[in-house]
Write a protein that holds these residues in place. Structure first.
Motif, PDB file in Angstrom:
ATOM      1  N   VAL A  44     -92.815 -21.934   1.085  1.00  0.00           N
ATOM      2  CA  VAL A  44     -91.890 -21.587   0.010  1.00  0.00           C
ATOM      3  C   VAL A  44     -90.473 -21.354   0.540  1.00  0.00           C
ATOM      4  CG1 VAL A  44     -92.193 -19.081  -0.018  1.00  0.00           C
ATOM      5  CG2 VAL A  44     -91.774 -20.276  -2.156  1.00  0.00           C
ATOM      6  N   SER A  45     -90.307 -21.337   1.862  1.00  0.00           N
ATOM      7  CA  SER A  45     -88.971 -21.104   2.435  1.00  0.00           C
ATOM      8  C   SER A  45     -87.987 -22.204   2.059  1.00  0.00           C
ATOM      9  CB  SER A  45     -89.048 -20.954   3.956  1.00  0.00           C
ATOM     10  OG  SER A  45     -89.328 -22.181   4.589  1.00  0.00           O
ATOM     11  N   ARG A  46     -88.484 -23.332   1.572  1.00  0.00           N
ATOM     12  CA  ARG A  46     -87.602 -24.403   1.095  1.00  0.00           C
ATOM     13  C   ARG A  46     -86.812 -23.962  -0.130  1.00  0.00           C
ATOM     14  NH1 ARG A  46     -90.632 -28.636  -0.933  1.00  0.00           N
ATOM     15  NH2 ARG A  46     -92.472 -27.347  -0.986  1.00  0.00           N
ATOM     16  N   PHE A  47     -87.256 -22.867  -0.730  1.00  0.00           N
ATOM     17  CA  PHE A  47     -86.603 -22.291  -1.901  1.00  0.00           C
ATOM     18  C   PHE A  47     -86.154 -20.877  -1.514  1.00  0.00           C
ATOM     19  CE2 PHE A  47     -90.068 -25.110  -3.109  1.00  0.00           C
ATOM     20  CZ  PHE A  47     -89.376 -26.094  -3.798  1.00  0.00           C
ATOM     21  N   PRO A  48     -85.040 -20.756  -0.803  1.00  0.00           N
ATOM     22  CA  PRO A  48     -84.654 -19.459  -0.225  1.00  0.00           C
ATOM     23  C   PRO A  48     -84.475 -18.338  -1.236  1.00  0.00           C
ATOM     24  CG  PRO A  48     -82.862 -21.050  -0.052  1.00  0.00           C
ATOM     25  CD  PRO A  48     -84.067 -21.795  -0.514  1.00  0.00           C
ATOM     26  N   ASN A  49     -83.982 -18.651  -2.408  1.00  0.00           N
ATOM     27  CA  ASN A  49     -83.785 -17.597  -3.410  1.00  0.00           C
ATOM     28  C   ASN A  49     -85.115 -17.125  -3.982  1.00  0.00           C
ATOM     29  OD1 ASN A  49     -80.891 -17.684  -3.204  1.00  0.00           O
ATOM     30  ND2 ASN A  49     -81.028 -19.637  -4.260  1.00  0.00           N
ATOM     31  N   VAL A  50     -86.054 -18.033  -4.142  1.00  0.00           N
ATOM     32  CA  VAL A  50     -87.406 -17.658  -4.582  1.00  0.00           C
ATOM     33  C   VAL A  50     -88.071 -16.812  -3.507  1.00  0.00           C
ATOM     34  CG1 VAL A  50     -89.713 -18.531  -5.137  1.00  0.00           C
ATOM     35  CG2 VAL A  50     -87.698 -19.634  -6.128  1.00  0.00           C
ATOM     36  N   THR A  51     -87.906 -17.200  -2.254  1.00  0.00           N
ATOM     37  CA  THR A  51     -88.512 -16.466  -1.147  1.00  0.00           C
ATOM     38  C   THR A  51     -87.980 -15.036  -1.096  1.00  0.00           C
ATOM     39  OG1 THR A  51     -88.711 -18.521   0.089  1.00  0.00           O
ATOM     40  CG2 THR A  51     -88.932 -16.489   1.336  1.00  0.00           C
ATOM     41  N   LYS A  52     -86.676 -14.878  -1.223  1.00  0.00           N
ATOM     42  CA  LYS A  52     -86.081 -13.535  -1.199  1.00  0.00           C
ATOM     43  C   LYS A  52     -86.493 -12.728  -2.429  1.00  0.00           C
ATOM     44  CE  LYS A  52     -82.239 -15.188   1.525  1.00  0.00           C
ATOM     45  NZ  LYS A  52     -80.848 -15.646   1.475  1.00  0.00           N
ATOM     46  N   TYR A  53     -86.661 -13.393  -3.559  1.00  0.00           N
ATOM     47  CA  TYR A  53     -87.155 -12.739  -4.780  1.00  0.00           C
ATOM     48  C   TYR A  53     -88.575 -12.233  -4.553  1.00  0.00           C
ATOM     49  CZ  TYR A  53     -88.918 -12.507  -9.614  1.00  0.00           C
ATOM     50  OH  TYR A  53     -89.497 -12.123 -10.799  1.00  0.00           O
ATOM     51  N   MET A  54     -89.407 -13.071  -3.954  1.00  0.00           N
ATOM     52  CA  MET A  54     -90.770 -12.654  -3.639  1.00  0.00           C
ATOM     53  C   MET A  54     -90.745 -11.432  -2.721  1.00  0.00           C
ATOM     54  SD  MET A  54     -92.526 -16.401  -3.096  1.00  0.00           S
ATOM     55  CE  MET A  54     -94.149 -15.812  -2.619  1.00  0.00           C
ATOM     56  N   GLN A  55     -89.816 -11.432  -1.778  1.00  0.00           N
ATOM     57  CA  GLN A  55     -89.694 -10.296  -0.864  1.00  0.00           C
ATOM     58  C   GLN A  55     -89.328  -9.023  -1.636  1.00  0.00           C
ATOM     59  OE1 GLN A  55     -86.387 -10.401   1.943  1.00  0.00           O
ATOM     60  NE2 GLN A  55     -87.738  -9.538   3.513  1.00  0.00           N
ATOM     61  N   ARG A  56     -88.384  -9.134  -2.560  1.00  0.00           N
ATOM     62  CA  ARG A  56     -88.004  -7.961  -3.348  1.00  0.00           C
ATOM     63  C   ARG A  56     -89.187  -7.447  -4.165  1.00  0.00           C
ATOM     64  NH1 ARG A  56     -83.390 -11.110  -3.690  1.00  0.00           N
ATOM     65  NH2 ARG A  56     -83.892 -11.987  -5.730  1.00  0.00           N
ATOM     66  N   CYS A  57     -89.973  -8.353  -4.712  1.00  0.00           N
ATOM     67  CA  CYS A  57     -91.130  -7.944  -5.515  1.00  0.00           C
ATOM     68  C   CYS A  57     -92.210  -7.296  -4.657  1.00  0.00           C
ATOM     69  CB  CYS A  57     -91.706  -9.150  -6.261  1.00  0.00           C
ATOM     70  SG  CYS A  57     -90.640  -9.798  -7.566  1.00  0.00           S
ATOM     71  N   VAL A  58     -92.523  -7.905  -3.529  1.00  0.00           N
ATOM     72  CA  VAL A  58     -93.612  -7.409  -2.689  1.00  0.00           C
ATOM     73  C   VAL A  58     -93.248  -6.075  -2.026  1.00  0.00           C
ATOM     74  CG1 VAL A  58     -93.104  -8.522  -0.466  1.00  0.00           C
ATOM     75  CG2 VAL A  58     -95.456  -8.232  -1.184  1.00  0.00           C
ATOM     76  N   GLN A  59     -91.982  -5.754  -1.927  1.00  0.00           N
ATOM     77  CA  GLN A  59     -91.566  -4.491  -1.323  1.00  0.00           C
ATOM     78  C   GLN A  59     -91.610  -3.319  -2.298  1.00  0.00           C
ATOM     79  OE1 GLN A  59     -87.724  -5.650   0.249  1.00  0.00           O
ATOM     80  NE2 GLN A  59     -88.604  -6.099   2.253  1.00  0.00           N
ATOM     81  N   ARG A  60     -91.891  -3.589  -3.544  1.00  0.00           N
ATOM     82  CA  ARG A  60     -91.955  -2.511  -4.536  1.00  0.00           C
ATOM     83  C   ARG A  60     -93.220  -1.683  -4.300  1.00  0.00           C
ATOM     84  NH1 ARG A  60     -88.396  -2.656  -8.415  1.00  0.00           N
ATOM     85  NH2 ARG A  60     -89.705  -1.462  -9.809  1.00  0.00           N
ATOM     86  N   PRO A  61     -93.088  -0.369  -4.193  1.00  0.00           N
ATOM     87  CA  PRO A  61     -94.265   0.481  -3.943  1.00  0.00           C
ATOM     88  C   PRO A  61     -95.373   0.297  -4.973  1.00  0.00           C
ATOM     89  CG  PRO A  61     -92.252   1.735  -3.651  1.00  0.00           C
ATOM     90  CD  PRO A  61     -91.850   0.394  -4.217  1.00  0.00           C
ATOM     91  N   SER A  62     -95.007   0.088  -6.221  1.00  0.00           N
ATOM     92  CA  SER A  62     -96.029  -0.087  -7.254  1.00  0.00           C
ATOM     93  C   SER A  62     -96.846  -1.358  -7.024  1.00  0.00           C
ATOM     94  CB  SER A  62     -95.393  -0.119  -8.643  1.00  0.00           C
ATOM     95  OG  SER A  62     -94.399  -1.121  -8.711  1.00  0.00           O
ATOM     96  N   TYR A  63     -96.203  -2.417  -6.554  1.00  0.00           N
ATOM     97  CA  TYR A  63     -96.926  -3.654  -6.249  1.00  0.00           C
ATOM     98  C   TYR A  63     -97.921  -3.403  -5.121  1.00  0.00           C
ATOM     99  CZ  TYR A  63     -98.016  -8.287  -4.534  1.00  0.00           C
ATOM    100  OH  TYR A  63     -98.691  -9.397  -4.095  1.00  0.00           O
ATOM    101  N   LEU A  64     -97.453  -2.768  -4.074  1.00  0.00           N
ATOM    102  CA  LEU A  64     -98.314  -2.496  -2.924  1.00  0.00           C
ATOM    103  C   LEU A  64     -99.492  -1.605  -3.304  1.00  0.00           C
ATOM    104  CD1 LEU A  64     -95.514  -1.905  -0.285  1.00  0.00           C
ATOM    105  CD2 LEU A  64     -96.982  -3.923  -0.503  1.00  0.00           C
ATOM    106  N   ALA A  65     -99.290  -0.720  -4.285  1.00  0.00           N
ATOM    107  CA  ALA A  65    -100.338   0.214  -4.687  1.00  0.00           C
ATOM    108  C   ALA A  65    -101.431  -0.422  -5.539  1.00  0.00           C
ATOM    109  CB  ALA A  65     -99.724   1.389  -5.446  1.00  0.00           C
TER     110      ALA A  65
END
Length: 96
Positions: A44-65
């Protein structure tokens, strides 16, 4: 394709609606974060903005929980962020 369109949208904003995390991000982010569970070789790194968006989502404590696959998704996203800008890769099944 769809990921390119989403990448274009995310080039101008951090989240999909009003620059705040919303139910739209829950839906889209959840879908995207299933990628490593089913297609762990998909680049997915071919889509850098999507990749960074995924990073922002996965870093949310509620997602991890609440998402049992969070550790695998977080590791996948970390690797993909590191690959941003390293050149084109082969498409998965000719679709992505």
């Amino acid at each position: 394709g769809l990921l390119q369109k989403l990448d274009d949208i995310l080039a101008e904003k951090e989240f999909l609606i009003n620059e705040k995390f919303s139910v739209a991000d829950v839906a889209v982010g959840s879908y995207l974060l299933f990628i490593p569970l089913f297609f762990n070789n998909f680049d997915v790194s071919r889509f850098p903005n999507v990749t960074k968006y995924m990073q922002r989502c996965v870093q949310r404590p509620s997602y991890l929980a609440v998402f049992p696959g969070a550790p695998k998704a977080a590791e996948y996203v970390k690797g993909q962020v590191a690959k941003i800008g390293q050149g084109p890769t082969k498409k998965q099944f000719g679709l992505f």
